[in-house]
Write a protein that holds these residues in place. Structure first.
Motif, short mmCIF file in Angstrom:
data_model
loop_
_atom_site.label_atom_id
_atom_site.label_comp_id
_atom_site.label_asym_id
_atom_site.label_seq_id
_atom_site.Cartn_x
_atom_site.Cartn_y
_atom_site.Cartn_z
N TRP A 140 -27.79 17.01 -24.12
CA TRP A 140 -27.03 16.76 -22.65
C TRP A 140 -25.72 17.39 -22.61
CZ3 TRP A 140 -28.91 10.88 -23.47
CH2 TRP A 140 -30.07 10.67 -22.69
N ALA A 141 -25.10 17.32 -23.72
CA ALA A 141 -23.69 18.03 -23.54
C ALA A 141 -23.97 19.68 -23.28
CB ALA A 141 -23.00 17.81 -24.92
N ILE A 142 -24.80 20.05 -23.78
CA ILE A 142 -25.07 21.72 -23.36
C ILE A 142 -25.44 21.95 -22.07
CG2 ILE A 142 -26.59 23.59 -23.97
CD1 ILE A 142 -26.54 22.76 -26.90
N GLU A 143 -26.46 20.84 -21.51
CA GLU A 143 -26.67 20.89 -20.18
C GLU A 143 -25.56 20.59 -19.34
OE1 GLU A 143 -29.77 18.06 -19.08
OE2 GLU A 143 -31.31 19.55 -19.59
N LEU A 144 -24.76 19.83 -19.62
CA LEU A 144 -23.21 19.55 -18.75
C LEU A 144 -22.69 20.87 -18.79
CD1 LEU A 144 -21.55 17.68 -17.19
CD2 LEU A 144 -20.64 16.85 -19.32
N ALA A 145 -22.33 21.45 -20.02
CA ALA A 145 -21.69 22.50 -19.80
C ALA A 145 -22.19 23.88 -19.13
CB ALA A 145 -21.36 23.03 -21.32
N MET A 146 -23.44 23.97 -19.04
CA MET A 146 -24.12 24.94 -18.39
C MET A 146 -24.13 24.87 -16.94
SD MET A 146 -27.53 25.57 -20.91
CE MET A 146 -28.33 26.75 -19.32
N PHE A 147 -24.22 23.45 -16.56
CA PHE A 147 -23.98 23.17 -14.94
C PHE A 147 -22.66 23.45 -14.63
CE2 PHE A 147 -23.08 20.02 -11.91
CZ PHE A 147 -24.01 20.51 -10.70
N ALA A 148 -21.79 23.04 -15.30
CA ALA A 148 -20.03 23.21 -15.05
C ALA A 148 -19.65 24.55 -14.79
CB ALA A 148 -19.20 22.61 -15.99
N ALA A 149 -20.39 25.50 -15.89
CA ALA A 149 -20.28 26.94 -15.79
C ALA A 149 -20.79 27.72 -14.73
CB ALA A 149 -20.78 27.65 -16.95
N LEU A 150 -22.05 27.13 -14.19
CA LEU A 150 -22.69 27.74 -13.11
C LEU A 150 -21.61 27.39 -11.92
CD1 LEU A 150 -25.26 29.11 -11.89
CD2 LEU A 150 -26.45 26.94 -11.94
N LEU A 151 -21.60 26.22 -11.96
CA LEU A 151 -20.79 25.73 -10.55
C LEU A 151 -19.43 26.41 -10.43
CD1 LEU A 151 -20.72 23.91 -8.05
CD2 LEU A 151 -19.84 22.19 -9.33
N PHE A 152 -18.85 26.56 -11.61
CA PHE A 152 -17.71 27.32 -11.66
C PHE A 152 -17.79 28.73 -11.21
CE2 PHE A 152 -14.66 30.05 -14.36
CZ PHE A 152 -13.37 29.68 -13.57
N CYS A 153 -18.81 29.37 -11.44
CA CYS A 153 -18.94 30.64 -11.12
C CYS A 153 -19.54 30.79 -9.63
CB CYS A 153 -20.24 31.52 -11.92
SG CYS A 153 -19.94 31.75 -13.62
N ILE A 154 -20.07 29.90 -9.17
CA ILE A 154 -20.47 29.87 -7.68
C ILE A 154 -19.17 29.63 -6.94
CG2 ILE A 154 -21.74 28.72 -5.95
CD1 ILE A 154 -23.96 28.18 -7.88
N LEU A 155 -18.33 28.91 -7.31
CA LEU A 155 -17.04 28.71 -6.69
C LEU A 155 -16.19 29.87 -6.76
CD1 LEU A 155 -16.30 24.75 -7.11
CD2 LEU A 155 -17.29 26.04 -5.07
N SER A 156 -16.14 30.59 -7.73
CA SER A 156 -15.40 31.66 -8.01
C SER A 156 -15.68 32.84 -6.88
CB SER A 156 -15.56 32.40 -9.33
OG SER A 156 -16.77 32.66 -9.66
N TRP A 157 -17.13 32.95 -6.43
CA TRP A 157 -17.52 33.81 -5.65
C TRP A 157 -17.35 33.29 -4.19
CZ3 TRP A 157 -22.64 33.84 -8.24
CH2 TRP A 157 -22.57 34.80 -9.44
N VAL A 158 -17.26 31.97 -3.92
CA VAL A 158 -17.27 31.37 -2.55
C VAL A 158 -15.94 31.05 -2.15
CG1 VAL A 158 -18.09 29.45 -1.13
CG2 VAL A 158 -19.50 30.53 -2.60
N ASN A 159 -15.14 30.07 -2.87
CA ASN A 159 -14.05 29.54 -2.45
C ASN A 159 -12.92 29.44 -3.68
OD1 ASN A 159 -11.79 28.51 -1.02
ND2 ASN A 159 -12.81 26.60 -0.30
N GLN A 160 -12.00 30.31 -4.15
CA GLN A 160 -11.06 30.19 -5.01
C GLN A 160 -9.89 29.04 -4.86
OE1 GLN A 160 -10.41 33.85 -7.21
NE2 GLN A 160 -12.35 34.31 -7.55
N THR A 161 -9.96 28.59 -3.66
CA THR A 161 -8.84 28.10 -3.22
C THR A 161 -9.14 26.70 -3.39
OG1 THR A 161 -9.21 28.30 -1.03
CG2 THR A 161 -7.67 30.14 -2.10
N SER A 162 -9.99 26.06 -3.52
CA SER A 162 -10.49 24.85 -3.47
C SER A 162 -10.12 24.11 -4.57
CB SER A 162 -11.85 24.53 -3.38
OG SER A 162 -12.85 25.18 -4.50
N ALA A 163 -9.86 22.76 -4.64
CA ALA A 163 -9.28 21.85 -5.76
C ALA A 163 -10.44 21.49 -6.53
CB ALA A 163 -8.81 20.49 -4.97
N LEU A 164 -11.76 21.74 -6.26
CA LEU A 164 -12.92 21.66 -7.05
C LEU A 164 -12.82 22.74 -8.06
CD1 LEU A 164 -15.28 20.13 -8.19
CD2 LEU A 164 -16.64 21.24 -6.41
N TYR A 165 -12.54 23.93 -7.64
CA TYR A 165 -12.45 25.39 -8.47
C TYR A 165 -11.52 25.10 -9.36
CZ TYR A 165 -11.63 29.98 -9.87
OH TYR A 165 -11.67 31.30 -10.29
#
Length: 203
Positions: A140-165
């Motif tokens: 589960w910890a590996i799944e959480l890290a993979m999901f966070a990294a994937l969401l981080f990569c998507i936001l880096s392409w879409v919106n790097q100024t958001s608080a979530l990024y």
């Protein structure tokens, strides 16, 4: 089944349903039970995975000493406080480790393993319930890290100024920084196929 002989008619009714139809009915019931069990285990796995990831996220935020006013921190603490609050009376916290959250996550893994065994889809005993549950927490910890990294990569392409990024950048930096330094150093990472797995090799 209409006949003038009442003895023959009683014998026919006594033998109804025929054996092959009774076997088909039993087989259909078993198939329905298997479908219900599969749906139940799938739903249980989804709920346990989401709740366990929230518990691990809470422990990770405690390790990083994330600010309490962050939206992700507030969400993780709010959704898990009902389970962690009672356990924290018996298991103390340290300044960098939220042991109650880790313990509750382990209990969630044990409960999932128990129902998996109860529905006939797993093996019982010491290893599946305790050591297997610990392995499930790591998964589960590996799944959480993979999901966070994937969401981080998507936001880096879409919106790097958001608080979530910015929050995800803070959360993902500890385990993404070594990979970033690896590519920055100019070394090459390749994967060689062995008989059972992929082997990473640096050049």
């Amino acid at each position: 089944f209409l006949t003038s002989n009442w003895a023959v008619q009683a014998k026919i009714l006594h033998c109804w349903p025929p054996p092959h139809l009774e076997w088909l009915t039993t087989k259909q019931v078993k198939r329905e039970d298997q479908k219900v069990s599969a749906i139940f285990l799938l739903t249980l796995r989804l709920l346990c995975t989401v709740f366990a990831c929230l518990l691990l996220l809470r422990a990770y935020l405690k390790f990083l000493r994330a600010p309490g006013n962050d939206p992700i921190t507030s969400f993780a603490y709010t959704t898990t406080q009902w389970a962690v609050g009672s356990v924290s009376r018996f298991i103390p916290r340290t300044p960098t480790t939220d042991w109650p959250s880790i313990f509750v996550c382990y209990l969630v893994a044990v409960i999932y393993q128990f129902f998996h065994w109860l529905m006939g889809s797993g093996a019982g005993g010491f290893f599946p319930f305790f050591l297997g549950s610990a392995v499930l927490v790591v998964y589960w910890a590996i799944e959480l890290a993979m999901f966070a990294a994937l969401l981080f990569c998507i936001l880096s392409w879409v919106n790097q100024t958001s608080a979530l990024y910015r929050t995800l950048s803070y959360l993902c930096y500890p385990f993404l920084a070594p990979i970033k330094n690896l590519f920055r150093s100019g070394r090459t990472l390749i994967f060689l196929r062995s008989s059972s797995s992929w082997l990473p090799i640096l050049f």
